[in-house]
Design a protein around this motif. Structure first.
Motif, PDB file in Angstrom:
ATOM      1  N   GLY A 263       0.783  -1.231   0.000  1.00  0.00           N
ATOM      2  CA  GLY A 263       0.000   0.000   0.000  1.00  0.00           C
ATOM      3  C   GLY A 263       0.812   1.276   0.000  1.00  0.00           C
ATOM      4  O   GLY A 263       0.251   2.346   0.215  1.00  0.00           O
ATOM      5  N   GLU A 304       5.387  -5.416   2.356  1.00  0.00           N
ATOM      6  CA  GLU A 304       5.159  -6.225   1.147  1.00  0.00           C
ATOM      7  C   GLU A 304       4.726  -5.291   0.042  1.00  0.00           C
ATOM      8  O   GLU A 304       3.607  -5.392  -0.462  1.00  0.00           O
ATOM      9  CB  GLU A 304       4.039  -7.240   1.407  1.00  0.00           C
ATOM     10  CG  GLU A 304       4.305  -8.188   2.546  1.00  0.00           C
ATOM     11  CD  GLU A 304       3.021  -8.843   3.070  1.00  0.00           C
ATOM     12  OE1 GLU A 304       1.909  -8.417   2.718  1.00  0.00           O
ATOM     13  OE2 GLU A 304       3.153  -9.795   3.839  1.00  0.00           O
ATOM     14  N   GLY A 306       4.038  -3.957  -3.344  1.00  0.00           N
ATOM     15  CA  GLY A 306       3.923  -4.475  -4.708  1.00  0.00           C
ATOM     16  C   GLY A 306       3.939  -3.321  -5.696  1.00  0.00           C
ATOM     17  O   GLY A 306       4.880  -3.138  -6.469  1.00  0.00           O
ATOM     18  N   ASN A 307       2.882  -2.535  -5.637  1.00  0.00           N
ATOM     19  CA  ASN A 307       2.761  -1.397  -6.536  1.00  0.00           C
ATOM     20  C   ASN A 307       3.986  -0.485  -6.452  1.00  0.00           C
ATOM     21  O   ASN A 307       4.513  -0.038  -7.470  1.00  0.00           O
ATOM     22  CB  ASN A 307       1.501  -0.618  -6.119  1.00  0.00           C
ATOM     23  CG  ASN A 307       1.013   0.285  -7.203  1.00  0.00           C
ATOM     24  OD1 ASN A 307       1.317   0.083  -8.363  1.00  0.00           O
ATOM     25  ND2 ASN A 307       0.266   1.294  -6.830  1.00  0.00           N
ATOM     26  N   TYR A 411      -0.006  -4.963 -11.517  1.00  0.00           N
ATOM     27  CA  TYR A 411      -1.347  -5.577 -11.563  1.00  0.00           C
ATOM     28  C   TYR A 411      -2.025  -5.595 -12.931  1.00  0.00           C
ATOM     29  O   TYR A 411      -2.874  -6.450 -13.180  1.00  0.00           O
ATOM     30  CB  TYR A 411      -2.313  -4.921 -10.554  1.00  0.00           C
ATOM     31  CG  TYR A 411      -1.834  -5.042  -9.128  1.00  0.00           C
ATOM     32  CD1 TYR A 411      -1.850  -6.266  -8.462  1.00  0.00           C
ATOM     33  CD2 TYR A 411      -1.327  -3.938  -8.451  1.00  0.00           C
ATOM     34  CE1 TYR A 411      -1.377  -6.381  -7.156  1.00  0.00           C
ATOM     35  CE2 TYR A 411      -0.855  -4.043  -7.152  1.00  0.00           C
ATOM     36  CZ  TYR A 411      -0.882  -5.268  -6.513  1.00  0.00           C
ATOM     37  OH  TYR A 411      -0.409  -5.379  -5.229  1.00  0.00           O
TER      38      TYR A 411
HETATM   39  C1  LIG Z   1      -1.467  -9.098   1.798  1.00  0.00           C
HETATM   40  C2  LIG Z   1      -1.022  -8.111   0.794  1.00  0.00           C
HETATM   41  N1  LIG Z   1       0.245  -7.636   0.888  1.00  0.00           N
HETATM   42  C3  LIG Z   1       0.705  -6.753  -0.002  1.00  0.00           C
HETATM   43  C4  LIG Z   1      -0.085  -6.288  -1.034  1.00  0.00           C
HETATM   44  C5  LIG Z   1       0.514  -5.317  -2.001  1.00  0.00           C
HETATM   45  O1  LIG Z   1      -0.124  -4.100  -2.000  1.00  0.00           O
HETATM   46  P1  LIG Z   1       0.458  -2.913  -2.874  1.00  0.00           P
HETATM   47  O2  LIG Z   1       0.613  -3.395  -4.260  1.00  0.00           O
HETATM   48  O3  LIG Z   1      -0.558  -1.838  -2.743  1.00  0.00           O
HETATM   49  O4  LIG Z   1       1.760  -2.520  -2.283  1.00  0.00           O
HETATM   50  C6  LIG Z   1      -1.399  -6.741  -1.164  1.00  0.00           C
HETATM   51  C7  LIG Z   1      -2.250  -6.266  -2.239  1.00  0.00           C
HETATM   52  O5  LIG Z   1      -3.405  -6.512  -2.371  1.00  0.00           O
HETATM   53  C8  LIG Z   1      -1.879  -7.692  -0.201  1.00  0.00           C
HETATM   54  O6  LIG Z   1      -3.123  -8.161  -0.276  1.00  0.00           O
END
Ligand SMILES: Cc1ncc(COP(=O)(O)O)c(C=O)c1O
Length: 465
Positions: A263, A304, A306-307, A411
């Protein structure tokens, strides 16, 4: 009158800015000459600019490091990459070259881990956080990986029933609990379906986990779907999580890690002002304050992202191939691809990306709506983050205009089903990967050609005997 597109941008934002500048009246993306790529490969074109991945991983590490230093925080920070944001091997290679750890979401993710191990991209010491609802197959794959010596795997229980499958482990296994967060007030439900409800956590631990000789609760997991924000809602949820950490720690002294999920925001506008360093320092400060007051050790912090890891590495470029004036005020720029199938979040979540023309920056601008090639009425793009409008340079005579959606690296491919069947059979674009060598020299290669009719007909069964 200053009515050229460049004037509009310079009046609205600081420009040039990181990642975006001009060469003549052509846009460059992270200094990459887009004109050159378009002339060489045509459009539509998808770009993965890999150096951004390492850059962002290092930025996040630096922010945490600085916060730890200035606050006197005693835990470790672990950067995990959430594979579901982009599963491509070239992304994982980049992430692993930066020594990031991994987070998985489903059974096939474990196959991905095995493939990485086979290619010697990881060793068995890597930390793997296993999130997501555990189907029997997913749990089985996790247990097999653990039995094969991946001892730093940490299954995070998303619900209490998931524990049963881990009760027969023969060696010590570290596990985590995901705490269900309350959703933002504008959601259709109150509590996230992801995670265990808060009031069940401590009784569950005391009854089922604590007595088990091989299972060790080490991590509390918390993730707010709407992301990390400087908002009353985010801070209030973080406070609840920290209260839970403190309460759990009282009954479970071996608990030592807090996972704050993903996030971390990225730039979706040239005007973005998010202060990552500040928010990270605030988060670390809150964790420290809670722990100091409760007189417990500062936990290791896991993220964690991702984005944040991969989003800013992506761009998707189209050509405007037609104009349609449907009434006195609405002018459509029709592009040679579909928005629904290349950047599906724009359609499904109303996600805005950075949208810029690639050329004609010295041309007069006008209001337009971007129209996709599919027959779907919702295959369009007509607003930016800060304004409910889209402006583009006028197209004079037979001049060509190219436009790009930027920061589309997370994504979009998995949600649109990269390489699969596409709405109205509009093919996935050609895909270029740009990488940097040890000396900082950029090079690129074609990762995939534009999707062929043959590949779609194969999937659809037209080539079966
Ligand atoms: C458990 C968990 N961790 C990490 C993420 C990654 O989120 P982001 O891409 O917003 O950093 C997600 C995304 O849905 C998630 O469900």
């Amino acid at each position: 009158m200053r009515d050229r597109y460049i004037d509009l941008i310079e009046q609205t934002y600081y420009f040039p800015q990181e990642g975006f500048d001009l060469d003549g009246d052509w846009l460059r993306f992270n200094k990459v000459d887009l004109k050159d790529l378009i002339e060489k490969y045509g459009t539509p074109l998808k770009i993965s600019y890999l150096p951004k991945i390492e850059e962002n991983i290092n930025r996040a590490r630096r922010w945490f490091h600085e916060a730890f230093e200035s606050l006197g925080y005693n835990g470790h920070y672990y950067y995990c990459y959430c594979t579901k944001s982009s599963h491509f091997a070239f992304v994982l290679d980049e992430v692993l070259a930066s020594n990031a750890q991994l987070e998985t979401s489903s059974n096939y993710d474990i196959y991905l881990i095995r493939a990485l191990y086979k290619k010697k991209k990881i060793d068995k010491a890597i930390r793997i956080i296993c999130n997501g609802f555990k189907t029997d197959q997913y749990t089985q794959s996790i247990l097999e990986l653990f039995a094969d010596g991946f001892n730093n795997i940490v299954p995070i229980l998303d619900n209490m029933d998931e524990l049963d499958a881990f009760l027969n482990v023969e060696k010590d296994l570290n596990i985590g609990l995901r705490m269900a967060a309350e959703e933002e007030p504008n959601y259709q439900f109150y509590t996230s379906r992801l995670g265990i409800r808060q009031r069940d956590m401590i009784p569950f631990y005391l009854e089922k986990i604590k007595p088990h000789p091989k299972l060790h609760l080490k991590m509390l997991h918390f993730f707010i779907d709407s992301g990390i924000k400087d908002s009353a809602y985010y801070w209030s949820e973080l406070n609840k999580c920290l209260s839970m950490y403190v309460e759990l720690k009282k009954v479970c002294p071996e608990l030592n890690s807090l996972n704050i999920g993903g996030g971390m925001p990225i730039r979706y506008s040239l005007g973005s002002k998010f202060d990552h360093g500040y928010i990270i320092e605030e988060i670390v400060n809150k964790i420290k304050t809670f722990c100091d007051e409760a007189e417990i050790d500062h936990p290791n912090i896991y993220t964690e992202f991702g984005n944040f890891t991969v989003g800013e590495s992506g761009a998707t470029i189209f050509e405007v191939i037609g104009q349609k004036k449907q009434n006195d005020s609405e002018l459509w720029y029709m592009i040679n691809g579909s928005l629904m199938t290349t950047i599906p979040d724009a359609w499904g979540l109303n996600q805005r990306f950075i949208l810029l023309p690639i050329n004609s920056w010295n041309q007069v601008y006008q209001r337009t709506i971007i129209g996709g090639l599919s027959c779907d009425v919702s295959d369009y793009y007509n607003s930016e983050v800060h304004i409910n409008q889209v402006y583009m340079p006028k197209i004079m005579g037979d001049q060509k205009l190219y436009i790009g959606f930027f920061h589309t690296g997370a994504y979009q491919d998995s949600i649109s089903g990269y390489g699969g069947i596409k709405h109205c059979l509009i093919p996935g674009p050609k895909h270029i990967v740009i990488e940097k060598d040890d000396k900082g020299k950029l090079s690129h290669y074609v990762f995939n050609e534009e999707q062929s009719a043959e590949s779609m007909l194969n999937i659809l069964g037209y080539n079966r005997e």
